[in-house]
Design a protein around this motif. Structure first.
Motif, short mmCIF file in Angstrom:
data_model
loop_
_atom_site.label_atom_id
_atom_site.label_comp_id
_atom_site.label_asym_id
_atom_site.label_seq_id
_atom_site.Cartn_x
_atom_site.Cartn_y
_atom_site.Cartn_z
N UNK A 183 0.87 -1.17 0.00
CA UNK A 183 0.00 0.00 0.00
C UNK A 183 0.92 1.23 0.00
N UNK A 184 0.47 2.31 -0.62
CA UNK A 184 1.32 3.47 -0.82
C UNK A 184 0.68 4.74 -0.26
N UNK A 185 1.47 5.52 0.46
CA UNK A 185 1.07 6.87 0.84
C UNK A 185 1.87 7.80 -0.07
N UNK A 186 1.15 8.57 -0.88
CA UNK A 186 1.77 9.27 -2.00
C UNK A 186 1.76 10.78 -1.79
N UNK A 187 2.92 11.39 -2.03
CA UNK A 187 3.06 12.84 -2.03
C UNK A 187 3.50 13.27 -3.43
N UNK A 188 3.77 14.54 -3.60
CA UNK A 188 4.12 15.06 -4.93
C UNK A 188 5.39 14.41 -5.47
N UNK A 189 6.38 14.18 -4.61
CA UNK A 189 7.67 13.67 -5.09
C UNK A 189 8.20 12.50 -4.27
N UNK A 190 7.32 11.81 -3.57
CA UNK A 190 7.78 10.66 -2.78
C UNK A 190 6.63 9.70 -2.53
N UNK A 191 7.00 8.45 -2.32
CA UNK A 191 6.04 7.39 -2.03
C UNK A 191 6.51 6.65 -0.79
N UNK A 192 5.67 6.58 0.22
CA UNK A 192 5.98 5.78 1.40
C UNK A 192 5.28 4.43 1.22
N UNK A 193 6.05 3.35 1.32
CA UNK A 193 5.55 2.00 1.03
C UNK A 193 5.24 1.28 2.33
N UNK A 194 4.04 0.71 2.40
CA UNK A 194 3.59 -0.02 3.58
C UNK A 194 3.23 -1.46 3.18
N UNK A 195 3.29 -2.34 4.17
CA UNK A 195 2.96 -3.75 3.96
C UNK A 195 1.62 -4.07 4.59
#
Length: 257
Positions: A183-195
């Protein structure tokens, strides 16, 4: 076909012809492995190609193999933290490489290599069946049985076009039983990846979850290289507290300025 193009066209192949693959082609696969930059260079790995016609070699393959193939690729790794993720990252690129050469493949998660390992402290992670396909191995546009981007992402800011293309490559990554644990938390220039807990039996979750993330990150890095996007994969200490229900923080994908 490039690795990037293969991301969008590849599907798992489970029916193979018995034709032998040219030695030059097999050598090219091994050379590609040695030239590849792994996800974690500090983890030692090794690969082995097993031909089904070599009965002595094939007898060393154990576990459940749900397809019969003329070749199996085995990956071994040091037993270190993130070893399974690193192996998934490597094996996905090898699978994309083979696809680009007209050779189909399929991960065999319940298969393993029996007997002595290439070096002390190493273990077998997974097998990959491969060979020339009996059926069409091209996936038609829209046929991928994957969740849509909207179901995988929580967008905090509107991502740019480049980030959207990386997310699409990530979305198409194969995973155990198509569980898509990311699952992804998305910003303008970055993606935080979660399981997220994948949809597989409980006893298999730990075995395949980390490998699947390596597969997904391989797609992301292949796409970034093709699209000339400079990114870093890094685990951020200040993200570990971020709340996302029933998910665990894994890593962040940061676009460099």
């Amino acid at each position: 076909m490039t690795l990037y193009e293969s991301i969008f066209a590849r599907k798992s192949v489970r029916s193979f012809r018995r034709d032998k693959i040219e030695e030059e082609m097999l050598k090219g696969l091994v050379d590609f492995y040695h030239e590849m930059e792994p996800l974690f260079p500090g983890i030692q790995t090794s690969i082995e190609i097993v031909e089904a016609e070599d009965k002595k070699a094939k007898s060393k393959l154990g576990g459940i193999r749900n397809v019969s193939a003329p070749y199996y690729l085995v990956i071994y790794t040091e037993d270190k933290e993130k070893a399974d993720m690193n192996a998934g990252y490597i094996m996905q690129q090898l699978s994309l490489y083979l696809f680009g050469k007209g050779i189909g493949s399929c991960f065999q998660g319940m298969g393993y290599r029996k007997g002595e390992m290439p070096a002390a402290g190493m273990r077998c992670i997974i097998l990959m069946a491969f060979g020339y396909p009996k059926v069409d191995m091209l996936r038609k546009s829209g046929d991928a049985k994957r969740l849509q981007i909207e179901e995988l992402c929580a967008c905090k800011e509107q991502p740019g076009r480049s980030l959207k293309e990386l997310l699409e490559a990530a979305r198409l990554a194969p995973s155990a039983m198509n569980g898509q644990p990311w699952r992804f938390v998305v910003y303008e220039n970055r993606i935080h990846v979660f399981s997220k807990c994948p949809v597989v039996p409980r006893k298999l979750r730990g075995k395949f979850n980390e490998f699947d993330f390596g597969v997904m990150l391989a797609n992301v890095m292949v796409a970034a290289e093709q699209l000339w996007i400079d990114i870093d994969l890094i685990k951020l200490d200040n993200i570990t507290h971020m709340e996302l229900s029933n998910n665990r923080y894994v890593i962040s994908i940061l676009m460099k300025e």
